[in-house]
Design a protein around this motif. Structure first.
Motif, mmCIF file in Angstrom:
data_model
loop_
_atom_site.group_PDB
_atom_site.id
_atom_site.type_symbol
_atom_site.label_atom_id
_atom_site.label_comp_id
_atom_site.label_asym_id
_atom_site.label_seq_id
_atom_site.Cartn_x
_atom_site.Cartn_y
_atom_site.Cartn_z
ATOM 1 N N LEU A 132 0.859 -1.170 -0.049
ATOM 2 C CA LEU A 132 0.080 -0.056 -0.002
ATOM 3 C C LEU A 132 0.866 1.446 -0.062
ATOM 4 C CD1 LEU A 132 -2.616 1.629 0.291
ATOM 5 C CD2 LEU A 132 -2.671 0.990 2.690
ATOM 6 N N ILE A 183 0.942 4.389 -2.602
ATOM 7 C CA ILE A 183 0.879 5.688 -2.342
ATOM 8 C C ILE A 183 1.880 6.474 -2.451
ATOM 9 C CG2 ILE A 183 0.512 7.185 -0.157
ATOM 10 C CD1 ILE A 183 -0.954 4.991 1.080
ATOM 11 N N TRP A 206 -7.925 9.900 -1.328
ATOM 12 C CA TRP A 206 -8.613 8.533 -1.467
ATOM 13 C C TRP A 206 -10.240 8.884 -1.055
ATOM 14 C CZ3 TRP A 206 -11.020 4.983 1.485
ATOM 15 C CH2 TRP A 206 -11.371 3.613 0.861
ATOM 16 N N LEU A 258 -5.525 1.504 -5.055
ATOM 17 C CA LEU A 258 -5.162 1.731 -3.593
ATOM 18 C C LEU A 258 -6.213 0.894 -2.681
ATOM 19 C CD1 LEU A 258 -5.269 5.636 -3.636
ATOM 20 C CD2 LEU A 258 -3.334 4.036 -2.758
#
Length: 310
Positions: free
Chosen positions: A240, A244, A262, A301
């Motif tokens: 993750l 990011i 997000w 994501l």
């Protein structure tokens, strides 16, 4: 910073909200720097609760003492607070007497004549909605509260209130982050037998809020779970964080902005409630309001957080 008129109100609110639950031990100057950084970033909403701080109204009083809002400064801010949690126990109290006492205590501590928004802070299983309605009517009539909402309430609990309360329920503050998103993830895997994600851990609260023009305020936007540490930079979420960091580099913003983006990318028009006391992190997170993630980035994501996108 993007702003919008909160449905059911005349309040102009920012995408990002500054939460002030951790300011009890900050100096006057530190509080002013924090609030000033939020203002400079375009934040218009300040979030309080009576239970924040070592004593009842502790953080509200710390804010009031440090900021001492003039009438003109007060008009610049949308100030919200919450009532209903009794720290001893803990237990919950949505009685007329408790709501009224809490609001008057908050107004005194904050140094203001009115709250723009009052939220019922977690559900009270013993709630008598007629008492809530009586309190809301009196607070509105006296000009002490302009709008009303809830926090951590289910659709059924909101419906029960709506049957008795005359004012619209305009906000529901709920925990939401990329890694804590059952209200979104369960729907993505609906009817997919064998996927743990498909097991209903959500009650349709996000869709309910959209259907009824209730603004979702996402708290703990950087928390991995329920107060078990942030996911940003955590070795528990290498995939993750890699995604990011890549998107953040592409957009020229810090990772905090992507975590905020997000949430604000969702068409529910949600707000993001920050809990940091770092002016620098407030500024970094606020940049997320202006970042528009693509659908591909948003779903990437979701997958990187460990959710299944069939």
């Amino acid at each position: 910073m993007r702003t919008f008129t909160m449905p059911g109100t005349e309040l102009t609110v920012s995408d990002v909200v500054l939460g002030l639950m951790r300011i009890q031990h900050l100096s006057d100057e530190e509080v002013r720097r924090l609030v000033g950084a939020a203002s400079d970033a375009g934040v218009t909403v300040l979030d309080h609760a009576d239970i924040y701080g070592e004593k009842l109204h502790g953080c509200e009083r710390r804010f009031g003492e440090a900021i001492r809002l003039s009438p003109s400064e007060r008009e610049r801010w949308v100030i919200q607070s919450k009532a209903g949690i009794v720290p001893q126990g803990p237990s919950f109290d949505h009685s007329y007497e408790h709501i009224m006492a809490t609001v008057h205590g908050s107004l005194d501590a904050l140094g203001t004549d009115y709250l723009d928004l009052l939220l019922l802070h977690r559900p009270d299983a013993l709630v008598e909605p007629e008492e809530v309605a009586r309190a809301f009517d009196e607070l509105e009539a006296a000009g002490k509260v302009r709008a009303f909402g809830v926090s951590n309430h289910t659709p059924g609990q909101v419906e029960l209130l709506r049957r008795y309360v005359r004012q619209p329920i305009v906000a529901n503050q709920l925990q939401l982050s990329i890694t804590h998103a059952p209200m979104i993830a369960q729907g993505l895997a609906a009817n997919m037998q064998g996927l743990p994600q498909s097991v209903s851990r959500d009650d349709g609260v996000l869709d309910y809020c959209r259907l009824h023009d209730i603004t979702v305020q996402a708290w703990s936007p950087f928390q991995a779970g329920f107060f078990d540490g942030p996911f940003l930079g955590s070795e528990r979420y290498p995939e993750l964080n890699a995604v990011i960091d890549r998107i953040a580099a592409d957009r020229g913003v810090p990772p905090e902005a992507i975590a905020v983006a997000w949430i604000t990318r969702h068409p529910a028009r949600m707000q993001v409630v920050l809990g940091t006391t770092s002016p620098e992190r407030v500024a970094a997170a606020a940049l997320g309001s202006e970042v528009r993630l693509s659908r591909a980035e948003w779903y990437e994501l979701v997958r990187a957080a460990g959710y299944t996108v069939p």
